[in-house]
Scaffold this motif. Sequence first.
Motif, PDB file in Angstrom:
ATOM      1  N   ARG A 177      -0.530  -0.392   0.567  1.00 33.59           N
ATOM      2  CA  ARG A 177      -0.100  -0.132   1.934  1.00 33.59           C
ATOM      3  C   ARG A 177      -0.023   1.379   2.135  1.00 33.59           C
ATOM      4  O   ARG A 177       0.754   2.062   1.479  1.00 33.59           O
ATOM      5  N   THR A 197       5.411  -8.190  10.099  1.00 34.77           N
ATOM      6  CA  THR A 197       6.090  -7.819   8.863  1.00 34.77           C
ATOM      7  C   THR A 197       5.468  -8.425   7.616  1.00 34.77           C
ATOM      8  O   THR A 197       5.954  -8.199   6.512  1.00 34.77           O
ATOM      9  N   ASN A 212       0.670   4.350   4.968  1.00 34.44           N
ATOM     10  CA  ASN A 212       1.157   4.697   6.297  1.00 34.44           C
ATOM     11  C   ASN A 212       0.450   5.961   6.756  1.00 34.44           C
ATOM     12  O   ASN A 212       0.680   7.043   6.214  1.00 34.44           O
ATOM     13  N   SER A 239       5.917  -4.610   3.268  1.00 37.23           N
ATOM     14  CA  SER A 239       6.674  -3.502   2.708  1.00 37.23           C
ATOM     15  C   SER A 239       7.046  -3.835   1.278  1.00 37.23           C
ATOM     16  O   SER A 239       7.362  -4.984   0.955  1.00 37.23           O
TER      17      SER A 239
END
Length: 548
Positions: free
Chosen positions: A496, A220, A498, A237
């Motif tokens: 980031r 994480t 995805n 995140s």
Amino acid sequence: MPVSALHELMNKETPYPWLFQIKKYYNAGRVSHCGVLEFTADEGSIVVPDYMMENLNLQQGELVMVESALLPAGKYMKLQPHSTRFIQLSNPKAGTDCEADFSPPLDYKQPEKPAKVKQNAPAEVQKKEIEEQPVFRPFTGNGRSSTLGSNSVEKTPKRSSIGDHFQIMSFNGGLFQIFSWLSGKDICKYSSVCKSSNELLREEFFINKQFKNMQFMDDTGFLIQYWLHGTEFHASSSNSTKGCLVPTESIEFLRSTGWRVVASSNGLLCLKKMGDERNPLFLFNPTTKTLIKIPLADNFEMKDLNNIVFDCNREEYLLMVLKSPSDWNGDFHSIFYSPKEQIWKDGHNINLGERGILFENSIYQNDVVYMISEWGHPFGWPYIVAYNIKKGVSKFLKIPITARKGLQQDNQNCKLKIFKNGNSTNLFKSIILVKYYKSVFTMWLLIDFEEGSWSQIFKMRAKAMGLTLTNKLHVAGFTIQNGNILLVATEDKVYRYNCIEDNCDELCNHGCKDSAGFQYLYGDCVRFHSFISTFRPCGPGAKKIVKP
């Protein structure tokens, strides 16, 4: 239930206790309610007790509907213990927040009637004999609230042990199991406001359970380290900081000492102390702020410590050093550190081919250490060495033909790295090859180890991904996290992306000011290390760091 269910419950901040309604997906008749014991089931399935399946008329493998439920709290209950040992608990009523009474245990035997006292015995003797007879006295009175962190929990006597605490937690709906699935940072944060939970942080059984559970969770957070001794921790995140932050003392320790992070795995960092030939190698847990020195073998040289492979996603962590050959055409030799014995053990000779190996990009997967060679040589292509540590044999894997473009002509601006395709929950354990060239990211998955065959799984321009690139020098560093997240550092930002959901977030700024000359000399300016906060012990003899 599967781990994904835990993720959903935590992300949606579902209030505790976690209760569920379960029924047939088709032709639902009866409905039942239940809690959860563990989050260890295979993805896409749940494990239900036999009596519940009979009650719902369920068959093995049948589709069910499971929904979160809020049930009214009970006001009174009466329980019957199985064993008289239950009576010996210091305060059994602290497991409940409603009025509770207890029936005699199942194995309880009524005391025998007192012997008939002789008529002529003194009255004092008769009274004493009757008082000495054992009599069962069931628990009486109302229970008190057991909300964690509340001052209303009834205090236990000083003789209460950690074992009693675990029994109370188990009696309290499996809180122990749920706590063991939380990151180390979250548990430390909670313990700062709840003194009773501090006992968990000193209990070896709970520590082992927590760091083993974290092997089934996604990382994480991440650590980035750049030249000139910069160290930062960040969340993976943009809308959450769970599990990524570590104590300020740990960050300051890394910044002030200037030690290099060689690798990160399951909450432990392998550190190299630059310029110290006597004490160059350490293991460090930033969450617990504990540090341990790794002794060197007699035949080690400082140059050997550039060839380190580290991984701790198992009972004993893997710490391997590849000792350089004594002559220019000899083989490297593997040496392994045993944490329990605190000694180095001999391995095997390893044929690494004729190219230099980028040891800092080594990964460990399924008993195999993967290492990628250098490129840019005009007479050959880079290759991947797959070294099986148990068998002591090496296998050479060719890279895909489509990955070779630009490697020889533009060595300075072409980047090539290998990563795991996910954490230990991924059943298909393989590796991903990632290439960055001319502002394009391309990825290949190794689909057949024996044949050495690859499949291209991703290709996209950086701008199409949503990255903001300001000049010709595009990327300062990148990594693959959890198999599907691409973390990219530009001149001053971290993004980031995805790869499955096709979305991009700007995570944070970083302190590395990139320059073309600096990157040409040293490679990537920003080095990523994926991280999750655990209580993974460093080993016997570990000590707390002192504030710098």
